[in-house]
Motif scaffolding. Structure first.
Motif, PDB file in Angstrom:
ATOM      1  N   ALA A  20       0.837  -1.192   0.000  1.00  0.00           N
ATOM      2  CA  ALA A  20       0.000   0.000   0.000  1.00  0.00           C
ATOM      3  C   ALA A  20       0.874   1.245   0.000  1.00  0.00           C
ATOM      4  O   ALA A  20       0.621   2.221  -0.716  1.00  0.00           O
ATOM      5  CB  ALA A  20      -0.921   0.005   1.218  1.00  0.00           C
ATOM      6  N   GLN A  21       1.933   1.202   0.830  1.00  0.00           N
ATOM      7  CA  GLN A  21       2.808   2.355   0.911  1.00  0.00           C
ATOM      8  C   GLN A  21       3.559   2.572  -0.397  1.00  0.00           C
ATOM      9  O   GLN A  21       3.759   3.688  -0.840  1.00  0.00           O
ATOM     10  CB  GLN A  21       3.794   2.167   2.059  1.00  0.00           C
ATOM     11  N   SER A  22       3.988   1.488  -1.035  1.00  0.00           N
ATOM     12  CA  SER A  22       4.781   1.599  -2.248  1.00  0.00           C
ATOM     13  C   SER A  22       3.975   2.144  -3.417  1.00  0.00           C
ATOM     14  O   SER A  22       4.540   2.628  -4.379  1.00  0.00           O
ATOM     15  CB  SER A  22       5.380   0.229  -2.606  1.00  0.00           C
ATOM     16  N   THR A  23       2.647   2.077  -3.365  1.00  0.00           N
ATOM     17  CA  THR A  23       1.828   2.596  -4.454  1.00  0.00           C
ATOM     18  C   THR A  23       1.194   3.942  -4.107  1.00  0.00           C
ATOM     19  O   THR A  23       0.377   4.442  -4.849  1.00  0.00           O
ATOM     20  CB  THR A  23       0.711   1.596  -4.801  1.00  0.00           C
ATOM     21  N   THR A  24       1.593   4.485  -2.957  1.00  0.00           N
ATOM     22  CA  THR A  24       1.080   5.787  -2.544  1.00  0.00           C
ATOM     23  C   THR A  24       2.165   6.834  -2.731  1.00  0.00           C
ATOM     24  O   THR A  24       3.294   6.652  -2.294  1.00  0.00           O
ATOM     25  CB  THR A  24       0.625   5.762  -1.075  1.00  0.00           C
ATOM     26  N   VAL A  25       1.815   7.924  -3.399  1.00  0.00           N
ATOM     27  CA  VAL A  25       2.772   8.988  -3.686  1.00  0.00           C
ATOM     28  C   VAL A  25       2.161  10.322  -3.295  1.00  0.00           C
ATOM     29  O   VAL A  25       0.971  10.568  -3.522  1.00  0.00           O
ATOM     30  CB  VAL A  25       3.143   9.005  -5.187  1.00  0.00           C
ATOM     31  N   ARG A  91      -5.074  24.334  -8.279  1.00  0.00           N
ATOM     32  CA  ARG A  91      -5.313  25.711  -8.715  1.00  0.00           C
ATOM     33  C   ARG A  91      -4.386  26.721  -8.049  1.00  0.00           C
ATOM     34  O   ARG A  91      -4.330  27.871  -8.473  1.00  0.00           O
ATOM     35  CB  ARG A  91      -6.770  26.094  -8.440  1.00  0.00           C
ATOM     36  N   LYS A  92      -3.698  26.299  -6.981  1.00  0.00           N
ATOM     37  CA  LYS A  92      -2.796  27.225  -6.304  1.00  0.00           C
ATOM     38  C   LYS A  92      -1.681  26.448  -5.628  1.00  0.00           C
ATOM     39  O   LYS A  92      -1.777  25.227  -5.422  1.00  0.00           O
ATOM     40  CB  LYS A  92      -3.554  28.071  -5.278  1.00  0.00           C
ATOM     41  N   THR A  93      -0.632  27.166  -5.284  1.00  0.00           N
ATOM     42  CA  THR A  93       0.505  26.559  -4.579  1.00  0.00           C
ATOM     43  C   THR A  93       0.694  27.280  -3.246  1.00  0.00           C
ATOM     44  O   THR A  93       0.330  28.447  -3.126  1.00  0.00           O
ATOM     45  CB  THR A  93       1.789  26.685  -5.415  1.00  0.00           C
ATOM     46  N   PRO A  94       1.271  26.591  -2.248  1.00  0.00           N
ATOM     47  CA  PRO A  94       1.678  25.177  -2.236  1.00  0.00           C
ATOM     48  C   PRO A  94       0.493  24.254  -1.949  1.00  0.00           C
ATOM     49  O   PRO A  94      -0.363  24.577  -1.120  1.00  0.00           O
ATOM     50  CB  PRO A  94       2.680  25.127  -1.079  1.00  0.00           C
ATOM     51  N   THR A  95       0.446  23.136  -2.638  1.00  0.00           N
ATOM     52  CA  THR A  95      -0.621  22.156  -2.461  1.00  0.00           C
ATOM     53  C   THR A  95      -0.044  20.748  -2.428  1.00  0.00           C
ATOM     54  O   THR A  95       0.859  20.425  -3.201  1.00  0.00           O
ATOM     55  CB  THR A  95      -1.648  22.259  -3.608  1.00  0.00           C
ATOM     56  N   SER A  96      -0.577  19.924  -1.527  1.00  0.00           N
ATOM     57  CA  SER A  96      -0.176  18.521  -1.427  1.00  0.00           C
ATOM     58  C   SER A  96      -1.296  17.650  -1.974  1.00  0.00           C
ATOM     59  O   SER A  96      -2.460  17.821  -1.612  1.00  0.00           O
ATOM     60  CB  SER A  96       0.098  18.150   0.033  1.00  0.00           C
ATOM     61  N   VAL A  97      -0.921  16.716  -2.856  1.00  0.00           N
ATOM     62  CA  VAL A  97      -1.889  15.775  -3.415  1.00  0.00           C
ATOM     63  C   VAL A  97      -1.398  14.359  -3.124  1.00  0.00           C
ATOM     64  O   VAL A  97      -0.297  13.980  -3.544  1.00  0.00           O
ATOM     65  CB  VAL A  97      -2.064  15.967  -4.937  1.00  0.00           C
ATOM     66  N   LEU A  98      -2.201  13.598  -2.399  1.00  0.00           N
ATOM     67  CA  LEU A  98      -1.852  12.217  -2.066  1.00  0.00           C
ATOM     68  C   LEU A  98      -2.564  11.291  -3.046  1.00  0.00           C
ATOM     69  O   LEU A  98      -3.790  11.332  -3.183  1.00  0.00           O
ATOM     70  CB  LEU A  98      -2.279  11.903  -0.631  1.00  0.00           C
ATOM     71  N   VAL A  99      -1.783  10.476  -3.735  1.00  0.00           N
ATOM     72  CA  VAL A  99      -2.314   9.606  -4.787  1.00  0.00           C
ATOM     73  C   VAL A  99      -2.013   8.156  -4.449  1.00  0.00           C
ATOM     74  O   VAL A  99      -0.870   7.806  -4.149  1.00  0.00           O
ATOM     75  CB  VAL A  99      -1.703   9.965  -6.158  1.00  0.00           C
ATOM     76  N   GLU A 100      -3.034   7.338  -4.501  1.00  0.00           N
ATOM     77  CA  GLU A 100      -2.873   5.911  -4.229  1.00  0.00           C
ATOM     78  C   GLU A 100      -3.471   5.113  -5.375  1.00  0.00           C
ATOM     79  O   GLU A 100      -4.634   5.287  -5.724  1.00  0.00           O
ATOM     80  CB  GLU A 100      -3.564   5.528  -2.917  1.00  0.00           C
ATOM     81  N   ILE A 105      -6.513  10.521  -3.150  1.00  0.00           N
ATOM     82  CA  ILE A 105      -7.215  10.193  -1.907  1.00  0.00           C
ATOM     83  C   ILE A 105      -7.281  11.390  -0.956  1.00  0.00           C
ATOM     84  O   ILE A 105      -8.072  11.403  -0.020  1.00  0.00           O
ATOM     85  CB  ILE A 105      -6.570   8.984  -1.193  1.00  0.00           C
ATOM     86  N   SER A 106      -6.446  12.401  -1.217  1.00  0.00           N
ATOM     87  CA  SER A 106      -6.552  13.634  -0.438  1.00  0.00           C
ATOM     88  C   SER A 106      -5.831  14.758  -1.170  1.00  0.00           C
ATOM     89  O   SER A 106      -4.888  14.520  -1.922  1.00  0.00           O
ATOM     90  CB  SER A 106      -5.967  13.467   0.969  1.00  0.00           C
ATOM     91  N   LYS A 107      -6.299  15.968  -0.919  1.00  0.00           N
ATOM     92  CA  LYS A 107      -5.677  17.150  -1.514  1.00  0.00           C
ATOM     93  C   LYS A 107      -5.837  18.297  -0.530  1.00  0.00           C
ATOM     94  O   LYS A 107      -6.951  18.569  -0.063  1.00  0.00           O
ATOM     95  CB  LYS A 107      -6.326  17.487  -2.854  1.00  0.00           C
ATOM     96  N   MET A 108      -4.752  18.965  -0.190  1.00  0.00           N
ATOM     97  CA  MET A 108      -4.879  20.071   0.760  1.00  0.00           C
ATOM     98  C   MET A 108      -3.869  21.162   0.460  1.00  0.00           C
ATOM     99  O   MET A 108      -2.771  20.903  -0.038  1.00  0.00           O
ATOM    100  CB  MET A 108      -4.694  19.573   2.200  1.00  0.00           C
ATOM    101  N   HIS A 109      -4.292  22.395   0.766  1.00  0.00           N
ATOM    102  CA  HIS A 109      -3.411  23.546   0.603  1.00  0.00           C
ATOM    103  C   HIS A 109      -2.497  23.632   1.811  1.00  0.00           C
ATOM    104  O   HIS A 109      -2.950  23.534   2.945  1.00  0.00           O
ATOM    105  CB  HIS A 109      -4.237  24.824   0.466  1.00  0.00           C
ATOM    106  N   LEU A 110      -1.196  23.764   1.583  1.00  0.00           N
ATOM    107  CA  LEU A 110      -0.225  23.833   2.665  1.00  0.00           C
ATOM    108  C   LEU A 110      -0.010  25.275   3.112  1.00  0.00           C
ATOM    109  O   LEU A 110      -0.169  26.205   2.320  1.00  0.00           O
ATOM    110  CB  LEU A 110       1.111  23.233   2.215  1.00  0.00           C
ATOM    111  N   THR A 111       0.361  25.452   4.357  1.00  0.00           N
ATOM    112  CA  THR A 111       0.589  26.790   4.883  1.00  0.00           C
ATOM    113  C   THR A 111       2.026  27.227   4.623  1.00  0.00           C
ATOM    114  O   THR A 111       2.932  26.405   4.447  1.00  0.00           O
ATOM    115  CB  THR A 111       0.310  26.845   6.388  1.00  0.00           C
ATOM    116  N   SER A 112       2.217  28.535   4.604  1.00  0.00           N
ATOM    117  CA  SER A 112       3.543  29.098   4.371  1.00  0.00           C
ATOM    118  C   SER A 112       3.886  30.080   5.484  1.00  0.00           C
ATOM    119  O   SER A 112       3.003  30.663   6.104  1.00  0.00           O
ATOM    120  CB  SER A 112       3.597  29.819   3.015  1.00  0.00           C
ATOM    121  N   THR A 113       5.175  30.246   5.694  1.00  0.00           N
ATOM    122  CA  THR A 113       5.644  31.185   6.712  1.00  0.00           C
ATOM    123  C   THR A 113       6.590  32.177   6.064  1.00  0.00           C
ATOM    124  O   THR A 113       7.521  31.788   5.364  1.00  0.00           O
ATOM    125  CB  THR A 113       6.398  30.446   7.836  1.00  0.00           C
TER     126      THR A 113
END
Length: 250
Positions: A20-25, A91-100, A105-113
């Motif tokens: 499962a882990q090996s096919t998740t990026v 549509r914007k950065t930074p964004t994390s997309v989890l693909v399995e 399986i999930s997509k979220m906008h990351l915070t910046s400092t």
């Protein structure tokens, strides 16, 4: 017997977990120009993480300079034609997309400092890339042609920049000592100016305009752009079109 069965079950669970882990990026979409001023807070991850740069106002050399400055982004690649951004509807950065298994399986906008790096004062002395000191008050006596340019050329937001750089280089061939190319500092560092100098084979003086001093002093709002002085230091031409040779003491 019971112990053997238990071991087999545990082994099976571990194998399933590994598969499962090996096919998740995780794809992390960032914009390097934003990262120079706002650092993305990257969450911990146990899956493979791939850094992606949108194919907007960027080239391979800029990415390599960025990775040299920020090794944590090792492996960052340009999303050619924004294929992945369109595929995952980023549509914007930074964004994390989890693909399995090829499925999001999930997509979220990351915070910046915002970074708290110290910046040079407006009065900081300027110098050419070769180390020659420059004074704003003497530029009009030391040079006759100022060529304001951007090290991000050739990109969409700087139309015809390559042509104008070539025109300026051609003008400067006879008297390179009276020409000065001024590089815009936004989103880049001095390394980009050296890369520009090499890429366009500039043979006259260049300066990285630390803190935008010369751009503000001469009120430059368009690029590329020329400012030409007469032999007395008076401005006789300003514009985005190549000045005629009769305006310059060649």
């Amino acid at each position: 017997m019971y112990i053997q069965v238990k071991r087999l079950i545990i082994l099976g669970v571990l194998l399933l977990s590994y598969n499962a882990q090996s096919t998740t990026v995780e794809y992390v979409f960032i914009n390097i120009w934003d990262e120079y001023t706002h650092t993305t807070q990257l969450p911990n991850t146990k899956v493979k993480r791939i850094f992606i740069q949108p194919d907007i106002n960027v080239d391979k050399a800029s990415v390599e300079l960025f990775i040299d400055a920020y090794p944590i982004y090792q492996g960052l690649t340009i999303d050619k034609h924004n294929h992945l951004m369109n595929r995952f509807q980023v549509r914007k950065t930074p964004t994390s997309v989890l693909v399995e298994n090829e499925q999001v399986i999930s997509k979220m906008h990351l915070t910046s400092t915002a970074k708290t790096t110290s910046k040079p004062k407006r009065s900081s002395p300027l110098q050419t890339l070769s180390g020659k000191p420059l004074l704003k008050t003497r530029l009009q006596q030391d040079y006759q042609v100022l060529f304001f340019s951007d090290s991000l050329c050739p990109f969409q937001h700087i139309p015809a920049c390559e042509k104008r750089i070539a025109q300026n280089n051609q003008l400067a061939k006879k008297r390179p000592e009276i020409f000065l190319t001024v590089i815009k500092p936004f989103y880049v560092d001095e390394h980009s100016a050296y890369a520009y100098q090499k890429r366009f084979a500039v043979q006259h003086d260049m300066v990285f305009d630390t803190y935008n001093q010369l751009f503000e002093y001469y009120q430059i709002n368009e690029l590329p752009y020329w400012v030409v002085f007469d032999t007395q230091g008076k401005v006789i031409y300003r514009g985005a079109h190549m000045p005629t040779k009769d305006l310059i003491s060649l």
